[in-house]
Design a protein around this motif. Structure first.
Motif, PDB file in Angstrom:
ATOM      1  N   MET A   2      41.672  45.292  43.771  1.00 45.19           N
ATOM      2  CA  MET A   2      42.286  46.607  43.960  1.00 45.19           C
ATOM      3  C   MET A   2      43.896  46.422  43.974  1.00 45.19           C
ATOM      4  SD  MET A   2      39.910  48.859  44.718  1.00 45.19           S
ATOM      5  CE  MET A   2      40.603  50.420  45.757  1.00 45.19           C
ATOM      6  N   GLU A   3      44.428  47.534  44.226  1.00 49.40           N
ATOM      7  CA  GLU A   3      45.984  47.431  43.896  1.00 49.40           C
ATOM      8  C   GLU A   3      46.679  46.727  45.023  1.00 49.40           C
ATOM      9  OE1 GLU A   3      49.921  50.253  42.966  1.00 49.40           O
ATOM     10  OE2 GLU A   3      48.037  51.081  42.900  1.00 49.40           O
ATOM     11  N   HIS A   4      46.052  46.993  46.214  1.00 47.13           N
ATOM     12  CA  HIS A   4      46.874  46.288  47.450  1.00 47.13           C
ATOM     13  C   HIS A   4      46.441  44.774  47.560  1.00 47.13           C
ATOM     14  CE1 HIS A   4      42.675  47.637  48.964  1.00 47.13           C
ATOM     15  NE2 HIS A   4      42.660  46.577  49.735  1.00 47.13           N
ATOM     16  N   GLU A   5      45.319  44.536  46.907  1.00 51.24           N
ATOM     17  CA  GLU A   5      44.905  43.025  46.965  1.00 51.24           C
ATOM     18  C   GLU A   5      46.004  42.102  46.087  1.00 51.24           C
ATOM     19  OE1 GLU A   5      40.354  43.666  48.031  1.00 51.24           O
ATOM     20  OE2 GLU A   5      40.748  43.929  45.898  1.00 51.24           O
ATOM     21  N   VAL A   6      46.594  42.560  44.978  1.00 46.58           N
ATOM     22  CA  VAL A   6      47.364  41.622  44.114  1.00 46.58           C
ATOM     23  C   VAL A   6      48.579  41.436  44.719  1.00 46.58           C
ATOM     24  CG1 VAL A   6      48.617  42.091  41.898  1.00 46.58           C
ATOM     25  CG2 VAL A   6      46.536  43.237  42.102  1.00 46.58           C
ATOM     26  N   SER A   7      48.775  40.021  44.489  1.00 46.52           N
ATOM     27  CA  SER A   7      49.882  39.406  44.839  1.00 46.52           C
ATOM     28  C   SER A   7      50.428  38.547  44.168  1.00 46.52           C
ATOM     29  CB  SER A   7      49.444  38.510  46.501  1.00 46.52           C
ATOM     30  OG  SER A   7      48.826  37.912  46.111  1.00 46.52           O
TER      31      SER A   7
END
Length: 148
Positions: A2-7
């Protein structure tokens, strides 16, 4: 994923250097501003183009000053000599034809016919503007000047 898991990858992002927090922190004392002088002091900096009191470059180049008039109409100019060379007798010359042949490069500008050179055969010329001499020479050669 998900987008919030990308770092970002490890080591790609660094914290900013905190200057002026003591010599032990690595940016203490002068905090990267050098020793003395106007640029080491707090407060407003120098204006863009300031040269320490020396006559600024922009003042020594008077041709670079002035302004561009937003409301002036600029024309793509076409000489009568160009029309004489490129077109046969009886041709209808339009701005689209001039652009297609590469005589006028910028398609956004209106076309103005100027009276440089001579015209010996009859042409029907359609353009946005004509100089008085160009109109007279076109009509003297047996052609016609149509203003769009």
């Amino acid at each position: 994923m998900m987008e919030h898991e990308v770092s970002p990858p490890r080591g790609a992002r660094r914290n900013r250097k905190r200057v002026g927090r003591g010599d032990a922190a690595g940016g203490g004392s002068t905090a990267g501003r050098g020793m003395k002088g106007q640029k080491s002091r707090s407060g407003k900096g120098l204006r863009p183009g300031f040269e320490g009191g020396q006559l600024p470059l922009i003042k020594g180049l008077p041709m670079k000053r002035g302004f561009n008039n937003r409301y002036k109409t600029y024309y793509a100019l076409v000489d009568l000599s160009t029309l004489q060379e490129r077109f046969e007798s009886g041709t209808r010359v339009t701005p689209e034809l001039l652009r297609g042949l590469g005589i006028v490069r910028r398609t956004s500008l209106p076309v103005k016919i100027v009276g440089d050179g001579e015209l010996e055969h009859a042409l029907t010329v359609a353009a946005h503007k004509f100089t008085a001499s160009a109109r007279a020479k076109i009509e003297a050669a047996g052609g016609s000047a149509e203003e769009i």
